[in-house]
Design a protein around this motif. Structure first.
Motif, PDB file in Angstrom:
ATOM      1  N   LEU A 172       0.847  -1.194   0.000  1.00  0.00           N
ATOM      2  CA  LEU A 172       0.000   0.000   0.000  1.00  0.00           C
ATOM      3  C   LEU A 172       0.885   1.248   0.000  1.00  0.00           C
ATOM      4  O   LEU A 172       1.700   1.441   0.909  1.00  0.00           O
ATOM      5  N   ILE A 173       0.727   2.077  -1.018  1.00  0.00           N
ATOM      6  CA  ILE A 173       1.574   3.273  -1.171  1.00  0.00           C
ATOM      7  C   ILE A 173       0.775   4.488  -0.713  1.00  0.00           C
ATOM      8  O   ILE A 173      -0.370   4.691  -1.151  1.00  0.00           O
ATOM      9  N   CYS A 174       1.356   5.291   0.187  1.00  0.00           N
ATOM     10  CA  CYS A 174       0.646   6.474   0.673  1.00  0.00           C
ATOM     11  C   CYS A 174       1.657   7.614   0.868  1.00  0.00           C
ATOM     12  O   CYS A 174       2.871   7.398   0.836  1.00  0.00           O
ATOM     13  N   GLY A 175       1.140   8.795   1.098  1.00  0.00           N
ATOM     14  CA  GLY A 175       1.997   9.971   1.305  1.00  0.00           C
ATOM     15  C   GLY A 175       1.322  11.222   0.778  1.00  0.00           C
ATOM     16  O   GLY A 175       0.174  11.204   0.336  1.00  0.00           O
ATOM     17  N   TYR A 176       2.077  12.338   0.813  1.00  0.00           N
ATOM     18  CA  TYR A 176       1.550  13.614   0.312  1.00  0.00           C
ATOM     19  C   TYR A 176       1.342  13.532  -1.198  1.00  0.00           C
ATOM     20  O   TYR A 176       1.960  12.674  -1.866  1.00  0.00           O
ATOM     21  N   PRO A 177       0.514  14.419  -1.768  1.00  0.00           N
ATOM     22  CA  PRO A 177       0.363  14.433  -3.229  1.00  0.00           C
ATOM     23  C   PRO A 177       1.683  14.797  -3.913  1.00  0.00           C
ATOM     24  O   PRO A 177       2.500  15.561  -3.388  1.00  0.00           O
ATOM     25  N   ASN A 178       1.896  14.184  -5.101  1.00  0.00           N
ATOM     26  CA  ASN A 178       3.001  14.522  -5.990  1.00  0.00           C
ATOM     27  C   ASN A 178       4.385  14.179  -5.417  1.00  0.00           C
ATOM     28  O   ASN A 178       5.363  14.859  -5.699  1.00  0.00           O
ATOM     29  N   VAL A 179       4.474  13.124  -4.581  1.00  0.00           N
ATOM     30  CA  VAL A 179       5.779  12.702  -4.045  1.00  0.00           C
ATOM     31  C   VAL A 179       6.342  11.511  -4.815  1.00  0.00           C
ATOM     32  O   VAL A 179       7.410  11.004  -4.458  1.00  0.00           O
ATOM     33  N   GLY A 180       5.641  11.036  -5.854  1.00  0.00           N
ATOM     34  CA  GLY A 180       6.183   9.958  -6.688  1.00  0.00           C
ATOM     35  C   GLY A 180       5.546   8.595  -6.460  1.00  0.00           C
ATOM     36  O   GLY A 180       6.155   7.579  -6.815  1.00  0.00           O
ATOM     37  N   LYS A 181       4.346   8.562  -5.912  1.00  0.00           N
ATOM     38  CA  LYS A 181       3.697   7.262  -5.643  1.00  0.00           C
ATOM     39  C   LYS A 181       3.313   6.578  -6.954  1.00  0.00           C
ATOM     40  O   LYS A 181       3.569   5.378  -7.146  1.00  0.00           O
ATOM     41  N   SER A 183       4.482   7.073  -9.926  1.00  0.00           N
ATOM     42  CA  SER A 183       5.674   6.721 -10.719  1.00  0.00           C
ATOM     43  C   SER A 183       6.220   5.368 -10.277  1.00  0.00           C
ATOM     44  O   SER A 183       6.649   4.549 -11.113  1.00  0.00           O
ATOM     45  N   PHE A 184       6.200   5.085  -8.974  1.00  0.00           N
ATOM     46  CA  PHE A 184       6.716   3.816  -8.464  1.00  0.00           C
ATOM     47  C   PHE A 184       5.848   2.646  -8.935  1.00  0.00           C
ATOM     48  O   PHE A 184       6.367   1.618  -9.385  1.00  0.00           O
ATOM     49  N   ILE A 185       4.526   2.803  -8.836  1.00  0.00           N
ATOM     50  CA  ILE A 185       3.655   1.688  -9.241  1.00  0.00           C
ATOM     51  C   ILE A 185       3.770   1.428 -10.740  1.00  0.00           C
ATOM     52  O   ILE A 185       3.686   0.287 -11.198  1.00  0.00           O
ATOM     53  N   ASN A 186       4.016   2.464 -11.528  1.00  0.00           N
ATOM     54  CA  ASN A 186       4.222   2.257 -12.968  1.00  0.00           C
ATOM     55  C   ASN A 186       5.520   1.507 -13.235  1.00  0.00           C
ATOM     56  O   ASN A 186       5.632   0.783 -14.234  1.00  0.00           O
ATOM     57  N   LYS A 187       6.526   1.675 -12.356  1.00  0.00           N
ATOM     58  CA  LYS A 187       7.816   1.008 -12.547  1.00  0.00           C
ATOM     59  C   LYS A 187       7.743  -0.484 -12.214  1.00  0.00           C
ATOM     60  O   LYS A 187       8.317  -1.317 -12.919  1.00  0.00           O
ATOM     61  N   VAL A 188       7.060  -0.845 -11.110  1.00  0.00           N
ATOM     62  CA  VAL A 188       7.109  -2.239 -10.615  1.00  0.00           C
ATOM     63  C   VAL A 188       5.959  -3.099 -11.138  1.00  0.00           C
ATOM     64  O   VAL A 188       5.988  -4.316 -11.011  1.00  0.00           O
ATOM     65  N   THR A 189       4.910  -2.468 -11.700  1.00  0.00           N
ATOM     66  CA  THR A 189       3.775  -3.259 -12.227  1.00  0.00           C
ATOM     67  C   THR A 189       3.478  -2.801 -13.649  1.00  0.00           C
ATOM     68  O   THR A 189       4.089  -1.864 -14.164  1.00  0.00           O
ATOM     69  N   ARG A 190       2.500  -3.448 -14.260  1.00  0.00           N
ATOM     70  CA  ARG A 190       2.109  -3.073 -15.615  1.00  0.00           C
ATOM     71  C   ARG A 190       0.935  -2.101 -15.605  1.00  0.00           C
ATOM     72  O   ARG A 190       0.264  -1.919 -16.612  1.00  0.00           O
ATOM     73  N   ALA A 191       0.605  -1.550 -14.415  1.00  0.00           N
ATOM     74  CA  ALA A 191      -0.472  -0.556 -14.341  1.00  0.00           C
ATOM     75  C   ALA A 191      -0.035   0.714 -15.053  1.00  0.00           C
ATOM     76  O   ALA A 191       1.149   1.066 -15.084  1.00  0.00           O
ATOM     77  N   VAL A 195       0.487  10.210 -14.579  1.00  0.00           N
ATOM     78  CA  VAL A 195       1.484  10.944 -13.791  1.00  0.00           C
ATOM     79  C   VAL A 195       1.572  12.370 -14.342  1.00  0.00           C
ATOM     80  O   VAL A 195       1.841  12.569 -15.533  1.00  0.00           O
ATOM     81  N   GLN A 196       1.333  13.372 -13.489  1.00  0.00           N
ATOM     82  CA  GLN A 196       1.391  14.790 -13.892  1.00  0.00           C
ATOM     83  C   GLN A 196       2.138  15.581 -12.814  1.00  0.00           C
ATOM     84  O   GLN A 196       2.182  15.168 -11.648  1.00  0.00           O
ATOM     85  N   PRO A 197       2.727  16.731 -13.183  1.00  0.00           N
ATOM     86  CA  PRO A 197       3.508  17.510 -12.191  1.00  0.00           C
ATOM     87  C   PRO A 197       2.656  18.410 -11.306  1.00  0.00           C
ATOM     88  O   PRO A 197       3.098  19.487 -10.901  1.00  0.00           O
ATOM     89  N   ASP A 221      -2.157   2.039  -5.302  1.00  0.00           N
ATOM     90  CA  ASP A 221      -1.760   3.440  -5.293  1.00  0.00           C
ATOM     91  C   ASP A 221      -2.920   4.266  -4.766  1.00  0.00           C
ATOM     92  O   ASP A 221      -4.016   4.240  -5.335  1.00  0.00           O
ATOM     93  N   THR A 222      -2.708   4.965  -3.664  1.00  0.00           N
ATOM     94  CA  THR A 222      -3.783   5.737  -3.035  1.00  0.00           C
ATOM     95  C   THR A 222      -3.627   7.217  -3.377  1.00  0.00           C
ATOM     96  O   THR A 222      -2.519   7.682  -3.646  1.00  0.00           O
ATOM     97  N   PRO A 223      -4.731   7.956  -3.383  1.00  0.00           N
ATOM     98  CA  PRO A 223      -4.621   9.409  -3.597  1.00  0.00           C
ATOM     99  C   PRO A 223      -3.819  10.054  -2.464  1.00  0.00           C
ATOM    100  O   PRO A 223      -3.704   9.508  -1.358  1.00  0.00           O
ATOM    101  N   GLY A 224      -3.284  11.228  -2.717  1.00  0.00           N
ATOM    102  CA  GLY A 224      -2.483  11.922  -1.716  1.00  0.00           C
ATOM    103  C   GLY A 224      -3.327  12.377  -0.528  1.00  0.00           C
ATOM    104  O   GLY A 224      -4.527  12.633  -0.640  1.00  0.00           O
ATOM    105  N   ILE A 225      -2.665  12.448   0.652  1.00  0.00           N
ATOM    106  CA  ILE A 225      -3.342  12.856   1.888  1.00  0.00           C
ATOM    107  C   ILE A 225      -2.710  14.143   2.382  1.00  0.00           C
ATOM    108  O   ILE A 225      -1.480  14.306   2.337  1.00  0.00           O
ATOM    109  N   LEU A 226      -3.546  15.058   2.856  1.00  0.00           N
ATOM    110  CA  LEU A 226      -3.036  16.278   3.473  1.00  0.00           C
ATOM    111  C   LEU A 226      -3.136  16.157   4.986  1.00  0.00           C
ATOM    112  O   LEU A 226      -3.969  15.414   5.515  1.00  0.00           O
ATOM    113  N   ASP A 227      -2.287  16.888   5.683  1.00  0.00           N
ATOM    114  CA  ASP A 227      -2.238  16.809   7.141  1.00  0.00           C
ATOM    115  C   ASP A 227      -3.284  17.744   7.748  1.00  0.00           C
ATOM    116  O   ASP A 227      -3.001  18.900   8.064  1.00  0.00           O
ATOM    117  N   HIS A 228      -4.505  17.267   7.847  1.00  0.00           N
ATOM    118  CA  HIS A 228      -5.551  17.999   8.569  1.00  0.00           C
ATOM    119  C   HIS A 228      -6.492  16.983   9.211  1.00  0.00           C
ATOM    120  O   HIS A 228      -6.437  15.784   8.907  1.00  0.00           O
TER     121      HIS A 228
END
Length: 669
Positions: A172-181, A183-191, A195-197, A221-228
């Motif tokens: 399960l990949i998580c983190g802030y938006p636009n940190v490269g989640k 990109s990683f799933i595209n590298k290790v799987t065929r999904a 990916v946008q900046p 791959d989960t959507p980005g989470i904000l700290d609130h």
């Protein structure tokens, strides 16, 4: 492909389409032509069939929709929470509840109008009742326009959800938006995740699959989470929180140390600490991404201290990767998969029952009450016991050793008598006889039996010498025998008073042949046995005289009655009623010949003939009998058992089942 656990759902029609489908089906599948000169029962059945068919069609369609949509309480907690986030649990349940209520209301309308149609008294009345029934059903369905439209939207969205299996091995990949989640799933799987900046490119959960150690893994791959706070999070963020809370997985928390994502290192570390409770009982990896721009060593001391605090947390591993140059990507994949495998094996070894019963267990630790040392007591025999050793020549010989010496299995036969405990060991192999000298040995088990037999014989001789057996009349019953006899007499009296054959069924009786003895035979038998039967003979003679006098008086009374009626004359003695040549007296002949009525010996002849009851004379009686037989003649000719025999010889009369119908054709009606 729908989410695992959510089956494919058929399209939900709009309210207008729903009505068109059901009403056109009713028109096609039920008869349409009716005439005013039909019987009223046929008209009622025609319209009742229409109403019932429409009700069945509505129920079938609504039931199919209700069964297709999943019940939230029956789903996996992850799927249930995900549907709550996406569609609002209360709104979803309310829509299904409205359709269920509509189905119930349509059933009630159909029942009410079918009941009214049973009493319809004309074609017009029945037709209007049918129109009213279908109209009310259509009104109920038109009111379901909004629930049907909402459920169709839900169905379309469910069909677009990714196939997430809550029980599979998951990264399960998580983190802030636009940190490269993504990109990683595209590298290790065929999904193929977009990916946008810019932030929040990923708006829903994406699933990719990879193979590691010949096993299938899913990467989410989960959507980005904000700290609130949780209540301030939107639907996109709540999907990530739901996945973190419910999926048993290895969590990869991505951080961007270059701060190109638009969020500071401090904010990213704070988010990690705020969602850390969701990582409980899950292997967690801190992934430092974009090392081609900024590495951990390049950070300022303050920022590095913040990152080190995260890395040093309990159960947190860290890996530095760059999805741009592929540095460390495969290492991260392998490390994460191994960590999850190890965690799953540990969980299986522990078992899942310990957590459920741990709160009910209390381990007591005993405390010493004094300073005395109390060592455990071990018996000397146990201490001196030697361990069995095959090689030791002085070892205890086992039955297996004896078997091997005597030829092995199949040849050696164990002696079951060798462990018998007898006074003389030589007796062990003796054969115990059952019959000896023609007598049963078991009868002589008692060692004192000869003394008891001699004592019994002496007692018998003494009783015989005292004349105890000479006269049975003088023998006095014991108390037990007297009580038994009295109980038996009382029981017989009770049975006699009840007079039921069932109660006497199992009662022992003397056989019939036992009583067929003459007085002379009885006397001879008693004399032979050494008894004097003179008193019995005298009593028998007295009883015979009394019985003879009684019969004579009874016969005289009968003869006197017969003389009064003018139908009989006096007879001789009872003993002489049969003449020498075997001819019966005239009175008996008359009694036996009277209208076929049989009169038993010693009984009276009936004074009147029942067949003449109510008739003036025999002529009128014979006429009545003749008329009765005449009435039976027709029934007898048809071979009927009686007036209630309603046999119908022709089951299907031709004039009712053949020929041209009156109106229309059978296949068009």
């Amino acid at each position: 492909m729908s989410t695992s656990g959510l089956k494919a759902i058929a399209p939900v029609p709009t309210a207008a389409d729903f009505l068109d489908i059901v009403l056109s089906k009713t028109q096609r599948k039920t008869p349409t032509v009716i005439h005013k000169n039909f019987k009223i029962s046929r008209i009622r059945n025609f319209y009742m069939r229409k109403v019932k068919f429409t009700q069945d069609s509505f129920e079938e369609k609504l039931s199919a929709i209700l069964e297709d949509f999943p019940m939230l309480d029956d789903l996996h907690p992850f799927l249930s929470s995900l549907m709550n986030v996406l569609y609002d649990k209360n709104h979803y349940k309310l829509a299904l509840g409205q359709l269920r209520t509509a189905r119930h209301l349509i059933d009630q309308v159909a029942k009410d109008y079918v009941r009214l149609l049973k009493f319809g008294d004309s074609l017009y009345r029945c037709k209007q009742l049918k129109r009213a029934a279908l109209g009310r059903m259509a009104t109920i369905m038109r009111r379901q326009k909004d629930p049907l439209a909402y459920l169709e939207q839900v169905r379309q969205h469910i069909s677009r959800l990714p196939a997430i299996d809550p029980t599979a091995r998951t990264l399960l990949i998580c983190g802030y938006p636009n940190v490269g989640k993504s990109s990683f799933i595209n590298k290790v799987t065929r999904a193929d995740v977009d990916v946008q900046p810019y932030a929040f490119t990923t708006k829903s959960l994406f699933v990719g699959h990879l193979d590691y150690r010949y096993m299938r893994w899913q990467v989410i791959d989960t959507p980005g989470i904000l700290d609130h706070p949780l209540e301030d999070m939107n639907t996109i963020e709540m999907q990530s929180i739901t996945a973190l809370a419910h999926l048993k997985s290895c969590v990869l928390y991505f951080m961007d140390l270059s701060e190109q994502c638009g969020y500071s290192i401090e904010a990213q570390c704070k988010l990690f600490h705020s969602i850390k409770p969701l990582f409980a009982n899950k292997p967690t990896m801190l992934v430092i991404n974009k090392i081609d721009v900024t590495r951990l060593d390049d950070l300022s001391p303050e920022n590095r201290a913040l990152v080190e605090e995260v890395i040093n947390g309990e159960g947190v591993m860290h890996v530095q990767v760059s999805c741009y140059t592929d540095e460390g990507v495969m290492e991260l994949k392998n490390k994460a998969c191994d960590a999850l495998l190890e965690h799953r094996v540990d969980q299986k070894l522990k078992g899942n029952k310990i957590n459920s019963i741990l709160n009910r267990l209390h381990v007591a630790q005993p405390k010493a009450r004094d300073d005395i040392i109390r060592e455990p007591f071990i018996p000397d025999a146990v201490k001196e016991r030697k361990k069995y050793d095959k090689v030791d020549p002085d070892r205890k010989r086992l039955e297996r050793d004896i078997e091997a010496e005597e030829g092995g299995a199949g040849v050696y036969n164990i002696n079951m008598k060798k462990n018998y405990l007898l006074a003389n060991p030589e007796w062990k192999s003796d054969i115990i006889p059952e019959i000896m000298d023609g007598k049963n040995v078991a009868d002589f088990i008692d060692p004192d039996i000869l003394e008891k037999l001699e004592a019994l014989e002496r007692e018998e001789e003494k009783l015989e010498a005292e004349g105890f057996y000479e006269s049975e009349e003088d023998m006095v019953d014991s108390d037990d025998e007297r009580e038994a006899t009295e109980a038996k007499i009382a029981w017989l009296k009770k049975l006699t008073s009840q007079g039921t054959k069932k109660a006497m069924k199992n009662h022992a009786r003397m056989p019939r042949t036992a009583g067929l003895r003459t007085l002379s035979e009885l006397s001879a038998g008693l004399r032979k046995a050494g008894h004097n039967p003179s008193s019995i003979e005298e009593r028998a003679v007295t009883l015979a005289k009394i019985a003879g006098a009684k019969r004579k008086r009874q016969r005289e009374d009968e003869d006197a009655e017969m003389d009064v009626d003018g139908e009989a004359e006096a007879d001789g003695d009872e003993a002489d009623w049969m003449d020498v040549d075997g001819e019966e007296p005239a009175s008996r002949k008359r009694a036996k010949a009277n209208s076929g009525v049989v009169v038993a010996k010693g009984s009276r002849e009936p004074r009147s003939d029942r067949r003449l009851a109510g008739m003036r004379d025999e002529l009128q009686a014979s006429k009545a009998i003749r008329l009765r037989d005449l009435g039976h003649r027709e029934r007898n000719r048809l071979a009927k058992a009686g007036e209630s025999d309603r046999a119908i010889k022709t089951k299907m009369p031709k004039h009712l089942f053949a020929g041209k119908r009156k109106m229309g054709k059978t296949n068009r009606r």
